[in-house]
Motif scaffolding. Structure first.
Motif, PDB file in Angstrom:
ATOM      1  N   ASN A   1       7.855   3.033  -9.888  1.00 46.34           N
ATOM      2  CA  ASN A   1       7.767   1.633 -10.548  1.00 46.34           C
ATOM      3  C   ASN A   1       6.425   0.875 -10.375  1.00 46.34           C
ATOM      4  N   ILE A   2       6.139  -0.331 -10.461  1.00 44.12           N
ATOM      5  CA  ILE A   2       4.916  -0.986 -10.126  1.00 44.12           C
ATOM      6  C   ILE A   2       5.207  -1.947  -9.151  1.00 44.12           C
ATOM      7  N   LEU A   3       6.000  -1.790  -7.990  1.00 42.53           N
ATOM      8  CA  LEU A   3       5.997  -2.456  -6.878  1.00 42.53           C
ATOM      9  C   LEU A   3       4.592  -2.684  -6.021  1.00 42.53           C
ATOM     10  N   SER A   4       4.380  -3.642  -5.243  1.00 44.56           N
ATOM     11  CA  SER A   4       3.428  -3.850  -4.888  1.00 44.56           C
ATOM     12  C   SER A   4       3.481  -4.659  -3.516  1.00 44.56           C
ATOM     13  N   GLY A   5       2.573  -4.831  -2.773  1.00 47.58           N
ATOM     14  CA  GLY A   5       2.702  -5.404  -1.394  1.00 47.58           C
ATOM     15  C   GLY A   5       3.171  -4.466  -0.623  1.00 47.58           C
ATOM     16  N   PRO A   6       3.303  -4.853   0.802  1.00 43.22           N
ATOM     17  CA  PRO A   6       3.670  -3.959   1.982  1.00 43.22           C
ATOM     18  C   PRO A   6       4.965  -3.648   1.854  1.00 43.22           C
ATOM     19  N   ILE A   7       5.194  -2.577   2.578  1.00 44.07           N
ATOM     20  CA  ILE A   7       6.734  -2.116   3.070  1.00 44.07           C
ATOM     21  C   ILE A   7       7.297  -3.064   4.005  1.00 44.07           C
ATOM     22  N   PRO A   8       8.447  -3.473   3.652  1.00 39.12           N
ATOM     23  CA  PRO A   8       9.047  -4.417   4.692  1.00 39.12           C
ATOM     24  C   PRO A   8       9.431  -3.979   5.959  1.00 39.12           C
ATOM     25  N   GLU A   9       9.260  -4.646   7.066  1.00 41.24           N
ATOM     26  CA  GLU A   9       9.515  -3.970   8.303  1.00 41.24           C
ATOM     27  C   GLU A   9      11.019  -3.671   8.375  1.00 41.24           C
ATOM     28  N   SER A  10      11.841  -4.565   7.954  1.00 41.93           N
ATOM     29  CA  SER A  10      13.281  -4.400   7.785  1.00 41.93           C
ATOM     30  C   SER A  10      14.018  -3.095   7.435  1.00 41.93           C
ATOM     31  N   ILE A  11      13.059  -2.409   6.645  1.00 43.08           N
ATOM     32  CA  ILE A  11      13.546  -1.164   6.211  1.00 43.08           C
ATOM     33  C   ILE A  11      13.518  -0.122   7.367  1.00 43.08           C
ATOM     34  N   PHE A  12      12.924  -0.520   8.653  1.00 39.11           N
ATOM     35  CA  PHE A  12      12.935   0.392   9.666  1.00 39.11           C
ATOM     36  C   PHE A  12      14.217   0.154  10.459  1.00 39.11           C
ATOM     37  N   LYS A  13      15.004  -0.596  10.154  1.00 35.96           N
ATOM     38  CA  LYS A  13      16.121  -1.079  10.770  1.00 35.96           C
ATOM     39  C   LYS A  13      17.474  -0.337  10.306  1.00 35.96           C
ATOM     40  N   LEU A  14      17.277   0.145   8.955  1.00 36.99           N
ATOM     41  CA  LEU A  14      18.496   0.872   8.238  1.00 36.99           C
ATOM     42  C   LEU A  14      18.583   2.397   9.087  1.00 36.99           C
TER      43      LEU A  14
END
Length: 908
Positions: free
Chosen positions: A403-416
């Protein structure tokens, strides 16, 4: 008070009743002959724990014993008996780890009272379905699915007229002789029919629309053809219908009422067409999904993936609140959003990949709290990955790649905590992240971050506990060294570290990473120089693809393991000769050692690889000697590039056996031969480059009109060919006259794509050529599939330019310069309207330049200098491009620049 006789009769009746109840409550023991048959059946197999794939699998036959407590076979696991007769009526041995073979002599077929038989999910080692199955004439349910049966389905199965359930899915079976029509004409009581993967290779008969009790029809991947009967959609009891993966199956949906009991509908990868019903809108499968699809409110599974739907995804899908599985992947929808999502609170799987979704990831997705798999890859989604993604705690798979997603990877992903797969590659994500943040996801097995703008900090220590990964993609992640946590990765199958800043040697410990499991390794586009300790053979015993392209590797070529399929070491500084061990690689499909410093002669045994080898690229080395010359009819080569070496001798005549060859580049060698006209028999040849060799003699005439029928690019420049220009060949080069409308790719390439271990890979090897265009040699790293070019320059051709050359209307480059061509420029050249570069310079042409050349709208280079031509007034003088005029223009321009600089200085 009653009489004694009455009391005596009453007591006797009571005793009789008590005796009756006692007798009726005792289940009869199984019949000895049936018990013996079961034990014989048990002994004909071994228990193999890899023979069943279900999580509920267990060895049911282990309870079958003759001990007193368990001697009654009716009490055995998986055995059912009739309470009145004691006969065995049911046998459920699905997922029982059975391994062996079964034939008509099996004692199973002595159980003639069987009504239900389930042997699914075992391994019967490609056994045929025994014809003795007809002995089980009372069967109402037969399940042989996923048990490695093979061959034709026997006609005796038609004698099982009581069947209500038939499941033969997941085997290598064929129904061609028996025929689907015969099957349905005999088995008229069917309610459930599962034939996934059975080769039917016919149409679906109309008789199936008469099965009013049919509840489930699963005909996936059956090679169905023709038009599907519309009446089947109207069957009143039908709940499950899957026709997926039948690309030759056509049809259309009739008017289906909103109260229809349909729970599952899959038409993925079919070719349905025609008018859809009013309840589905007046559309066809090449047009939008109609809004009325939302009427099927009981639907739990909807799969329209891999079709040709267009238009908008209808917002009425908001009504399908019972959906558990939804896939609309790979269609041609208008760019849009998925704002209609959010009400499907039971949704577990969402597949919207490759559907041209645009905008940001909608917040309505946060309502899908039961979602486990979220596939939105290959779309046009932009913006950031929202932090609320971490609230979808049941997620096991996230696929947001391409895709063309931008910005940082959110910290919340590491809670999954349940996350097993995270694919974010090929986006525009940025920021600095610690690698150990991902490694805290203890269930993670597949992580792909390649192709972003991320910088990963390698802060993980050697002794850190990390999950056992199977796939890891960290290409272009600004790594400067091999991550230490890889030392513990002994289950890794796929590793991609290309495009980083890793310098120096490959450490010794790295050779133990995935030593028995690794099959894909890409270390390309780094600054690696050598192995710290070069093993005799690379130690990865399962390695199939190894790419070390564009590094700084020195020394000899490392020896690959026997399992290798694609071996790419191009653009390095390798030296030495090709080792003989390469000739033992029986699975090798692609060998690319181009742009190195390799020397020596080409091993003759390379020819032995041609059965499997499709791509051979040894361009730009220092090889000498002759080209190996004993290719056989089993040759599978599609691309051969031996250009820019010092190869001698003739073009091997045996290459005529390589009938799949599309690209042949032997340019810039020392070949001494006549024009290899016999190559014209190759039916797929598109590109032929023989420039800068010692070709001599005349080209001659083609022997048949079909010669070189697909040829688009031919370069014979800088040789010693003589005689007239090959006008007869100009007449038969069909691919230069008519555009190719069947090509699926914009560029010419060899694709060695294959599926392995659950992965689908596309390995493209582009055809690289150097062509004289726009007044200079241009290196085409990707040759457009639409290109056509002829370069016969720098030879000794004589005579006139034939008028027939004007029929080659797709030519974009034509170079006949530096020959002895005489006569006029033919006016037919004006019919080649795609021409971009025309070089006729340094010949003996005379007369006027034809006015028809003004029709060539795309002409950028027109060189006719050093001839005896007369330029008419309608042609701008600069168009003639003689060297004298060009030099004059260049000098004039330089003077003007100097004057302007001088004026500017005075003005300041």
């Amino acid at each position: 008070m009653g009489s004694p006789l009455y009391l005596s009769i009453s007591i006797s009746l009571l005793n009789l009743l008590l005796l009756f109840f006692l007798v009726s409550s005792v289940r009869p023991l199984c019949h000895p002959d049936e018990r013996s048959a079961l034990l014989q059946f048990k002994e004909s197999f071994v228990i193999n724990n890899s023979a069943s794939g279900s999580l509920d699998a267990h060895a049911k036959t282990e309870s079958w014993k003759l001990e007193r407590e368990s001697g009654d076979c009716c009490s055995w696991d998986g055995v059912e008996c009739d309470n009145g007769t004691g006969h065995v009526t049911g046998l459920n041995l699905g997922s029982s780890y059975l391994y062996g073979s079964i034939d008509s002599s099996s004692s199973l077929f002595h159980l003639v009272h069987l009504q239900r038989l389930n042997l699914a999910d075992n391994v019967f080692k490609n056994s045929k379905v025994p014809s003795e199955v007809r002995n089980l004439s009372r069967l109402t349910s037969l399940n042989l699915s996923y048990s490695e049966f093979s061959g034709q389905i026997p006609s005796e199965i038609l004698e099982l007229s009581e069947l209500q359930l038939l499941d033969l899915s997941g085997n290598s079976l064929k129904l061609r002789k028996t025929g689907l029509s015969s099957l349905l004409e005999k088995l008229t009581k069917l309610q459930v029919l599962y034939l996934t993967d059975v080769r039917i290779s016919s149409s679906v008969p109309n008789i199936l629309a008469n099965f009013s009790s049919l509840k489930a029809l699963i005909l996936s991947n059956c090679d169905l053809r023709g038009e599907f009967p519309t009446g089947i959609f109207e069957l009143p009891a039908l709940q499950f219908l899957s026709l997926r993966s039948n690309p030759k199956l056509t049809g259309y949906l009739p008017d289906i009422q909103s109260n229809h009991p349909l729970l599952k509908l899959s038409l993925a990868n079919t070719s349905f067409f025609g008018q859809m019903p009013e309840s589905f809108g007046n559309f066809n499968f090449w047009r939008p999904i109609p809004p009325s699809l939302g009427n099927l409110k009981q639907l739990m599974t909807l799969d329209f993936s891999h079709n040709n739907f267009s238009g908008e995804i209808p917002s009425s899908l908001v009504n399908l609140t019972q959906l558990v599985y939804l896939s609309l992947a790979t269609n041609h929808f208008d760019p849009g959003t998925i704002s209609w999502l959010g009400t499907q609170i039971n949704l577990s799987y969402l597949g919207l990949s490759n559907t041209r979704l645009a905008g940001t990831i909608p917040s309505a997705l946060k309502n899908l709290t039961q979602i486990t798999s979220l596939d939105l890859w290959s779309n046009r989604l932009e913006g950031q990955i929202p932090p609320w993604i971490g609230n979808l705690t049941k997620l096991t798979r996230i696929q947001f790649q391409e895709n063309i997603l931008s910005g940082p990877i959110p910290e919340s992903i590491f809670k999954l905590e349940n996350l097993e797969l995270l694919y974010l590659h090929a986006n525009q994500l940025n920021g600095i992240l610690k690698l150990d943040s991902f490694l805290e996801l203890k269930n993670l097995t597949r992580l792909q971050l390649s192709g972003n703008n991320l910088s990963l900090l390698n802060t993980v220590g050697i002794n850190a506990t990390a999950p056992k990964l199977k796939l890891l993609g960290l290409a272009s992640c600004n790594l400067s060294e091999f991550p230490d946590f890889l030392r513990s990765q002994d289950e890794l199958e796929f590793l991609e570290l290309a495009g980083n800043n890793i310098h120096g040697q490959i450490p010794k410990w790295f050779l133990r990473v995935g030593k028995e499991t690794l099959w894909y390794l890409n270390l390309g586009f780094n600054f690696l120089t050598r192995f710290e300790e070069l093993p005799a053979v690379l130690p990865w015993t399962s390695l199939e693809l190894f790419k070390l392209k564009s590094n700084m590797f020195q020394g000899p070529l490392p020896h690959p393991p026997p399992s290798i399929v694609d071996y790419v070491f191009s653009n390095n500084s390798l030296s030495g000769e090709i080792p003989p061990i390469l000739c033992n690689l029986s699975f090798l499909v692609a060998l690319d050692l181009s742009d190195n410093n390799l020397t020596g002669i080409l091993p003759r045994c390379l020819v032995n690889l041609s059965d499997s080898l499709e791509v051979l690229n040894l361009r730009n080395n220092h090889f000498a000697g002759a080209i190996p010359s004993t290719y056989t009819k089993s040759c599978g080569l599609r691309m051969m590039d031996l250009s820019q070496n010092q190869l001698k001798g003739r073009v091997p005549r045996s290459l005529a056996h390589c009938t799949k060859l599309e690209f042949l580049n032997l340019g810039n060698n020392l070949i001494n031969d006549t024009f290899p006209s016999w190559l014209g028999t190759l039916p797929e040849l598109k590109v032929l480059i023989l420039r800068a060799n010692g070709l001599h003699g005349v080209i001659g005439k083609p022997q048949a009109k079909s010669e070189f029928s697909k040829l688009q690019v031919i370069d014979l420049s800088d040789n010693s060919l003589r005689g007239k220009l090959p006008s007869e060949y100009f007449s038969v080069w069909v691919a230069m006259k008519l555009a190719n409308t069947t090509s699926l790719s914009p560029y010419m390439k060899a694709n060695t794509s294959f599926k392995a271990r659950g992965y689908s890979l596309s390995n493209n090897y582009p055809y690289v050529v150097t062509l004289a265009n726009k007044d200079r040699d241009l290196n085409y790293e990707n040759v457009p599939d639409s290109i056509s070019a002829i370069d016969l320059s720098s030879n000794q051709f004589q005579g006139e330019i034939p008028e027939v050359i004007g029929n080659l209307k797709l030519i974009r480059m034509l170079n006949l310069s530096n020959n002895n061509i005489t006569g006029h420029i033919p006016s037919s050249l004006g019919e080649i309207t795609n021409l971009e570069s025309l070089d006729l310079s340094r010949n003996k042409l005379s007369g006027q330049i034809p006015q028809q050349l003004a029709n060539i709208n795309f002409l950028e280079v027109f060189k006719v200098s050093y001839n005896n031509l007369e330029g008419p007034s309608w042609i701008p003088l600069i168009m003639i491009r003689t060297r004298e005029i060009q030099d004059c223009v260049d000098t004039l321009c330089q003077k003007i620049v100097e004057i302007l600089k001088s004026c500017s200085h005075h003005l300041l």
